[in-house]
Design a protein around this motif. Structure first.
Motif, PDB file in Angstrom:
ATOM      1  N   VAL A   1       0.662  -1.260  -0.126  1.00  0.00           N
ATOM      2  CA  VAL A   1      -0.475   0.387   0.253  1.00  0.00           C
ATOM      3  C   VAL A   1       0.742   0.934   0.090  1.00  0.00           C
ATOM      4  CG1 VAL A   1      -1.845   1.270   1.476  1.00  0.00           C
ATOM      5  CG2 VAL A   1      -1.867  -1.152   0.954  1.00  0.00           C
ATOM      6  N   ALA A   2       1.834   0.991   1.045  1.00  0.00           N
ATOM      7  CA  ALA A   2       2.614   2.853   0.639  1.00  0.00           C
ATOM      8  C   ALA A   2       4.052   2.323  -0.421  1.00  0.00           C
ATOM      9  CB  ALA A   2       3.913   2.443   2.131  1.00  0.00           C
ATOM     10  N   ARG A   3       3.682   1.495  -0.879  1.00  0.00           N
ATOM     11  CA  ARG A   3       4.555   1.710  -1.721  1.00  0.00           C
ATOM     12  C   ARG A   3       3.768   1.666  -3.749  1.00  0.00           C
ATOM     13  NH1 ARG A   3       8.063  -4.257  -3.313  1.00  0.00           N
ATOM     14  NH2 ARG A   3       9.395  -3.468  -2.341  1.00  0.00           N
ATOM     15  N   ALA A   4       2.448   1.573  -3.271  1.00  0.00           N
ATOM     16  CA  ALA A   4       2.008   1.904  -4.343  1.00  0.00           C
ATOM     17  C   ALA A   4       1.137   3.594  -4.099  1.00  0.00           C
ATOM     18  CB  ALA A   4       0.766   1.664  -4.146  1.00  0.00           C
ATOM     19  N   LEU A   5       0.790   4.022  -2.625  1.00  0.00           N
ATOM     20  CA  LEU A   5       0.952   5.337  -2.652  1.00  0.00           C
ATOM     21  C   LEU A   5       2.253   6.034  -2.882  1.00  0.00           C
ATOM     22  CD1 LEU A   5      -0.472   5.383   0.401  1.00  0.00           C
ATOM     23  CD2 LEU A   5      -1.786   6.315  -1.818  1.00  0.00           C
ATOM     24  N   GLY A   6       2.951   5.863  -2.596  1.00  0.00           N
ATOM     25  CA  GLY A   6       5.132   6.205  -2.902  1.00  0.00           C
ATOM     26  C   GLY A   6       5.116   6.652  -5.576  1.00  0.00           C
ATOM     27  N   HIS A   7       4.195   5.422  -5.436  1.00  0.00           N
ATOM     28  CA  HIS A   7       3.897   6.040  -7.155  1.00  0.00           C
ATOM     29  C   HIS A   7       3.081   6.883  -7.308  1.00  0.00           C
ATOM     30  CE1 HIS A   7       7.373   3.407  -8.113  1.00  0.00           C
ATOM     31  NE2 HIS A   7       7.538   2.965  -7.250  1.00  0.00           N
ATOM     32  N   GLY A   8       2.075   6.727  -6.383  1.00  0.00           N
ATOM     33  CA  GLY A   8       1.352   8.042  -6.942  1.00  0.00           C
ATOM     34  C   GLY A   8      -0.921   7.251  -7.500  1.00  0.00           C
ATOM     35  N   LEU A   9      -0.676   5.878  -6.672  1.00  0.00           N
ATOM     36  CA  LEU A   9      -1.369   4.963  -7.300  1.00  0.00           C
ATOM     37  C   LEU A   9      -2.533   5.723  -6.257  1.00  0.00           C
ATOM     38  CD1 LEU A   9      -0.063   1.827  -8.183  1.00  0.00           C
ATOM     39  CD2 LEU A   9      -0.417   3.607  -9.531  1.00  0.00           C
ATOM     40  N   GLN A  10      -3.361   5.113  -7.217  1.00  0.00           N
ATOM     41  CA  GLN A  10      -4.720   5.142  -5.649  1.00  0.00           C
ATOM     42  C   GLN A  10      -5.492   3.427  -5.018  1.00  0.00           C
ATOM     43  OE1 GLN A  10      -7.345   7.889  -5.466  1.00  0.00           O
ATOM     44  NE2 GLN A  10      -5.048   9.145  -5.845  1.00  0.00           N
ATOM     45  N   VAL A  11      -5.016   3.462  -3.988  1.00  0.00           N
ATOM     46  CA  VAL A  11      -5.481   1.402  -2.822  1.00  0.00           C
ATOM     47  C   VAL A  11      -7.012   2.156  -1.995  1.00  0.00           C
ATOM     48  CG1 VAL A  11      -3.948   0.744  -1.588  1.00  0.00           C
ATOM     49  CG2 VAL A  11      -2.963   2.342  -3.024  1.00  0.00           C
ATOM     50  N   GLY A  12      -7.128   0.648  -2.448  1.00  0.00           N
ATOM     51  CA  GLY A  12      -8.403   0.368  -2.018  1.00  0.00           C
ATOM     52  C   GLY A  12      -7.745  -0.711  -0.926  1.00  0.00           C
TER      53      GLY A  12
END
Lengths: 202, 202
Positions: free
Chosen positions: A54-65
């Motif tokens: 989740v942190a990794r994806a947020l760091g790339h600007g992705l939205q997460v569910g």
């Protein structure tokens, strides 16, 4: 050459060979698409590895569910931390492990409501990562049917990543997954009498 | 009773027995102290489980220190996300896997400088969680000596948690650890030709 210089030279030659092998592998892995990752097994780290992504994806600007299907307590650190981060939708199915509630009919209804939310995320190309935490437990208890779950996973947007966690992943899910890790316990502090500590176990 | 009611009743009885076993185990695990967790093995999830615990610890208001000993690239999602979170100190030892640099003397110097920073964190009772990411690789290549590392780990504050990640954890570290998980690879998207995707692999 001194002994140290010889050791360095051997190390450097070994690393040069390793680089050639890795470069070749990378050249052959060029498909760009979302990955279905399953973290299963009896060891620690299945859910926390999902939260790390989740942190990794947020760091790339992705939205997460995130949908948590089974949850032991209402005050976890991961929920407190992520729930208010921009770009995160966080849903908890309900309080209490099923062995605390002993009410199967209620569990089934809650799991199905949680899946309806998960399905919305799996249909939303704006969401780059969906974490289905402890979904395997809901499948194991037949709160949800694996065929219906797999159909929704297969129909998701091409570049969407999904992480499924929990012990006892069903064989059909393992077949469908791109990456599977079995978190194998070697030892656990709990067995040595250490209490479940905040920041480590919850 | 209908078939469904019988199934629910069996499930509920099974869960009641499970609850008794778990309640008993919890009653016997009452020591409150920091845990030394090691994530090793060849599968995915060693580092990401560590980063998930960073989020978990922050959610409980703990301060967190992270030292990354070996790093493949400079633009990871985890660093972009966590570096600017309040309560986080994040240090990266240097760019490039060792097989890209082939310069052992430089690697040793960098690992020792990184360990000096890690030691500061391990002496600071204000830090509740220290993540030593890929430390096992630095130990495996003898950039650092395991005895010196273990002495610093043993001397840390009583309630401080530590996570060590990386393949090939040395036996002495496994002996010293409270909790050890072997992330065992079952399959990996990379082998099926999928590129290392942002938000998933970095």
């Amino acid at each position: 050459m001194t002994e140290n210089e010889q050791r360095d030279a051997r190390h450097n030659a070994r690393m040069a060979r390793k680089k050639a092998v890795i470069d070749d592998r990378i050249a052959h892995a060029q498909a760009e698409r979302g990955v279905l990752l399953v973290n299963t097994g009896n060891g620690k780290g299945k859910s926390s590895a999902g939260f790390g992504l989740v942190a990794r994806a947020l760091g790339h600007g992705l939205q997460v569910g995130v949908v948590q299907f089974i949850k032991g307590r209402a005050d976890t650190g991961e929920e407190a931390f992520f729930r208010n981060q921009p770009g995160v939708r966080w849903h908890v199915m309900g309080d209490g492990f099923t062995w605390d509630t002993q009410d199967r009919a209620r569990d089934v209804a809650r799991a199905q409501a949680a899946w309806a939310l998960a399905r919305e995320m799996l249909q939303d190309p704006g969401i780059g990562l969906v974490v289905l935490d402890e979904l395997n437990i809901a499948l194991k208890h037949h709160y949800l049917e694996v065929d219906a779950v797999l159909a929704d996973l297969r129909a998701r947007p091409l570049r969407q990543h999904v992480v499924v966690t929990g012990r006892g992943a069903p064989a059909a899910l393992l077949d469908a997954a791109d990456t599977v890790t079995d978190m194998t316990p070697v030892k656990h502090a709990f067995a040595a009498g250490v209490k479940a500590m905040p920041g480590m176990e919850w």
